[in-house]
Design a protein around this motif. Structure first.
Motif, PDB file in Angstrom:
ATOM      1  N   ALA A 242       0.643  -1.567  -0.351  1.00  0.00           N
ATOM      2  CA  ALA A 242      -0.134  -0.047   0.275  1.00  0.00           C
ATOM      3  C   ALA A 242       0.725   0.983  -0.301  1.00  0.00           C
ATOM      4  O   ALA A 242       1.164   2.353  -0.396  1.00  0.00           O
ATOM      5  CB  ALA A 242      -0.736   0.191   1.658  1.00  0.00           C
ATOM      6  N   LEU A 243       1.627   0.830   1.149  1.00  0.00           N
ATOM      7  CA  LEU A 243       2.622   2.520   0.710  1.00  0.00           C
ATOM      8  C   LEU A 243       3.778   2.230  -0.095  1.00  0.00           C
ATOM      9  O   LEU A 243       4.091   3.455  -0.742  1.00  0.00           O
ATOM     10  CB  LEU A 243       3.520   2.705   1.991  1.00  0.00           C
ATOM     11  CG  LEU A 243       3.045   2.304   3.260  1.00  0.00           C
ATOM     12  CD1 LEU A 243       4.640   2.045   4.476  1.00  0.00           C
ATOM     13  CD2 LEU A 243       2.374   3.293   4.001  1.00  0.00           C
ATOM     14  N   HIS A 244       4.171   1.594  -1.119  1.00  0.00           N
ATOM     15  CA  HIS A 244       4.425   1.413  -2.421  1.00  0.00           C
ATOM     16  C   HIS A 244       3.735   2.656  -3.412  1.00  0.00           C
ATOM     17  O   HIS A 244       4.365   2.804  -4.400  1.00  0.00           O
ATOM     18  CB  HIS A 244       4.944   0.098  -3.233  1.00  0.00           C
ATOM     19  CG  HIS A 244       5.409  -0.185  -4.492  1.00  0.00           C
ATOM     20  ND1 HIS A 244       6.389   0.832  -4.613  1.00  0.00           N
ATOM     21  CD2 HIS A 244       4.622  -0.335  -5.348  1.00  0.00           C
ATOM     22  CE1 HIS A 244       6.246   0.610  -6.277  1.00  0.00           C
ATOM     23  NE2 HIS A 244       5.473  -0.378  -6.599  1.00  0.00           N
ATOM     24  N   PHE A 245       2.671   1.946  -3.399  1.00  0.00           N
ATOM     25  CA  PHE A 245       1.633   2.802  -4.485  1.00  0.00           C
ATOM     26  C   PHE A 245       1.296   3.823  -4.242  1.00  0.00           C
ATOM     27  O   PHE A 245       1.285   5.559  -4.996  1.00  0.00           O
ATOM     28  CB  PHE A 245       0.316   2.255  -4.296  1.00  0.00           C
ATOM     29  CG  PHE A 245       0.883   0.822  -5.462  1.00  0.00           C
ATOM     30  CD1 PHE A 245       1.113   0.565  -7.085  1.00  0.00           C
ATOM     31  CD2 PHE A 245       0.037  -0.425  -5.294  1.00  0.00           C
ATOM     32  CE1 PHE A 245       1.850   0.072  -7.476  1.00  0.00           C
ATOM     33  CE2 PHE A 245       0.900  -1.855  -5.651  1.00  0.00           C
ATOM     34  CZ  PHE A 245       0.552  -2.156  -6.787  1.00  0.00           C
ATOM     35  N   ALA A 246       1.116   4.331  -2.422  1.00  0.00           N
ATOM     36  CA  ALA A 246       0.994   5.644  -2.410  1.00  0.00           C
ATOM     37  C   ALA A 246       1.967   6.761  -2.169  1.00  0.00           C
ATOM     38  O   ALA A 246       2.379   7.921  -2.670  1.00  0.00           O
ATOM     39  CB  ALA A 246       0.386   5.583  -0.282  1.00  0.00           C
ATOM     40  N   GLU A 247       3.228   6.227  -2.113  1.00  0.00           N
ATOM     41  CA  GLU A 247       4.578   7.105  -3.063  1.00  0.00           C
ATOM     42  C   GLU A 247       4.167   6.992  -3.998  1.00  0.00           C
ATOM     43  O   GLU A 247       4.645   8.652  -4.803  1.00  0.00           O
ATOM     44  CB  GLU A 247       5.417   6.015  -2.699  1.00  0.00           C
ATOM     45  CG  GLU A 247       6.437   6.716  -2.184  1.00  0.00           C
ATOM     46  CD  GLU A 247       8.294   6.605  -2.319  1.00  0.00           C
ATOM     47  OE1 GLU A 247       9.462   6.627  -2.433  1.00  0.00           O
ATOM     48  OE2 GLU A 247       8.384   4.709  -2.049  1.00  0.00           O
ATOM     49  N   LEU A 248       3.998   6.047  -5.731  1.00  0.00           N
ATOM     50  CA  LEU A 248       4.028   6.419  -6.238  1.00  0.00           C
ATOM     51  C   LEU A 248       3.120   8.005  -6.386  1.00  0.00           C
ATOM     52  O   LEU A 248       3.469   8.484  -7.886  1.00  0.00           O
ATOM     53  CB  LEU A 248       4.000   5.532  -7.396  1.00  0.00           C
ATOM     54  CG  LEU A 248       4.972   4.144  -7.410  1.00  0.00           C
ATOM     55  CD1 LEU A 248       4.230   3.048  -7.620  1.00  0.00           C
ATOM     56  CD2 LEU A 248       6.071   4.684  -7.964  1.00  0.00           C
ATOM     57  N   LEU A 272       3.684  13.360   2.941  1.00  0.00           N
ATOM     58  CA  LEU A 272       2.475  13.275   2.131  1.00  0.00           C
ATOM     59  C   LEU A 272       1.653  12.551   2.365  1.00  0.00           C
ATOM     60  O   LEU A 272       0.318  13.103   1.994  1.00  0.00           O
ATOM     61  CB  LEU A 272       3.365  12.864   0.516  1.00  0.00           C
ATOM     62  CG  LEU A 272       4.769  13.693  -0.578  1.00  0.00           C
ATOM     63  CD1 LEU A 272       5.107  13.279  -1.370  1.00  0.00           C
ATOM     64  CD2 LEU A 272       4.452  15.430   0.240  1.00  0.00           C
ATOM     65  N   ILE A 273       2.004  11.834   2.565  1.00  0.00           N
ATOM     66  CA  ILE A 273      -0.252  10.994   2.631  1.00  0.00           C
ATOM     67  C   ILE A 273      -0.464  12.092   4.070  1.00  0.00           C
ATOM     68  O   ILE A 273      -1.817  11.780   3.938  1.00  0.00           O
ATOM     69  CB  ILE A 273       0.483   9.818   3.698  1.00  0.00           C
ATOM     70  CG1 ILE A 273       0.678   8.503   3.017  1.00  0.00           C
ATOM     71  CG2 ILE A 273      -0.826   9.573   4.628  1.00  0.00           C
ATOM     72  CD1 ILE A 273       1.536   7.159   3.330  1.00  0.00           C
ATOM     73  N   ARG A 274       0.339  12.276   5.114  1.00  0.00           N
ATOM     74  CA  ARG A 274      -1.075  13.245   6.694  1.00  0.00           C
ATOM     75  C   ARG A 274      -1.294  15.014   5.240  1.00  0.00           C
ATOM     76  O   ARG A 274      -2.205  15.031   5.403  1.00  0.00           O
ATOM     77  CB  ARG A 274       0.389  14.046   7.298  1.00  0.00           C
ATOM     78  CG  ARG A 274      -0.413  14.945   8.198  1.00  0.00           C
ATOM     79  CD  ARG A 274       0.302  14.804   9.509  1.00  0.00           C
ATOM     80  NE  ARG A 274       2.220  15.534   9.106  1.00  0.00           N
ATOM     81  CZ  ARG A 274       3.082  14.500   9.255  1.00  0.00           C
ATOM     82  NH1 ARG A 274       3.027  13.317   8.766  1.00  0.00           N
ATOM     83  NH2 ARG A 274       4.298  15.094   8.605  1.00  0.00           N
TER      84      ARG A 274
END
Length: 347
Positions: A242-248, A272-274
């Protein structure tokens, strides 16, 4: 603070941003909505954006929803939102009236004043005039649906007075919440919204709870509240995935922000998530972060979107499955199938 309202309905929202050409985008989002209906989602919403395919890929939401009306049978179909100042109010009234018939009365209509200032110019409008144009256009749409005479004496065919009860107004402001309440419409709250320069870390719910308060305080007596809370949510079976796709996805958004002249304080994934108000991870991760959102406790409609993560199509389908199976029930949603099962169990 006004008493909390328990979440009741579950929705899926799309800005039609799959990483593909327009034809493929439309096909994939249609498949996602069909999948959401099979999973028990109560509603599906699509946004309208003009010109900039990186901001949103659908300028004609009513045409797209007409296609979805033929491919679905139960899920409610909504616009989130039609940028009303850029439209002919009478044509919007006509098209929505016809579409509601074709969809067997499943249409929900979200309206907004519009966003990007440059998008108004090709329509012969200045962004500064949008509030006044919006108010006039919305009044015309309401008159047309109700069958009241329009300029020149003509009346809408077919009339659609029932659509007066299915209007939603999107807003970032307390004043907009007051307006939606006074009008007796539904209130649409965004997945994120601008912060003050001196308070960039203000939690989203601290901005939106006052809007909800204003809405409820101005709602006519006896009018049931309709409050839609949209949130960015990507759920996966594995947190690392999940974090991998969030970063992209979030880095693509940051690149667009920087290219348009905006400054970004940090490009670390967690920051960035925040900053983008994204809930990402396993079902357990996102349930915990969503439960911290006090505004969501008060909404009647939980509506989730994958933007600005925008993972590949298959991962969106899996995310929808995890939302319906794990996340939404933990937040108080009960699927129509489960409700029917409970009714039979008590007979």
């Amino acid at each position: 603070m006004t008493k909390a309202i328990a979440p009741k309905r579950l929705g899926f929202f799309s800005r039609v941003l799959d990483q593909a050409d327009a034809a493929t985008r439309y096909r994939l989002v249609a498949e996602q909505i069909v999948h959401a209906e099979k999973l028990g989602f109560d509603s599906a919403w699509v946004a309208q954006h003009h010109f900039d395919g990186e901001e949103g890929g659908l300028p004609s939401p009513l045409i797209f929803l007409a296609e979805l009306a033929a491919r679905t049978s139960r899920i409610r179909l909504g616009t989130g939102v039609i940028t009303l100042p850029m439209e002919s109010a009478v044509r919007v009234a006509e098209d929505t009236a016809v579409l509601d018939i074709l969809s067997s009365n499943r249409l929900e209509i979200g309206f907004g004043t519009g966003g990007t200032p440059s998008s108004f110019l090709p329509f012969g409008l200045e962004s500064s005039a949008r509030a006044a144009v919006y108010a006039k256009s919305l009044a015309t749409v309401r008159d047309a649906w109700a069958g009241r005479p329009l300029t020149g004496g003509s009346r809408l065919y077919p009339t659609a007075p029932h659509l007066l009860d299915r209007v939603w107004q999107a807003t970032f402001s307390v004043g907009g919440g007051e307006r939606a309440g006074r009008d007796g419409d539904g209130l649409m709250l965004s997945r994120t919204q601008p912060r003050a320069a001196d308070a960039p870390d203000t939690p989203l719910w601290e901005l939106q709870n006052p809007i909800i308060d204003a809405y409820l305080q101005n709602l006519p007596q006896g009018r049931a509240p309709r409050i839609l809370g949209s949130r960015s949510l990507f759920v996966a079976d594995d947190r690392k995935q999940a974090l991998h796709f969030a970063e992209l996805g979030l880095r693509r958004s940051v690149e667009r922000f920087i290219a348009s002249g905006h400054k970004v304080a940090s490009t670390k994934t967690e920051d960035l998530i925040r900053a983008f108000d994204v809930h990402v991870g396993t079902p357990e991760d996102v349930i915990a972060s969503l439960k911290a959102d006090t505004a969501l406790e008060r909404v009647t409609d939980l509506v989730f979107q994958v933007h600005s993560v925008d993972p590949p199509h298959d991962y969106i389908l899996r995310s929808l499955e995890l939302i319906a199976g794990d996340v939404a029930p933990a937040l108080g949603w009960i699927s129509e199938t489960k409700t029917q099962e409970r009714r039979f169990a008590t007979v």
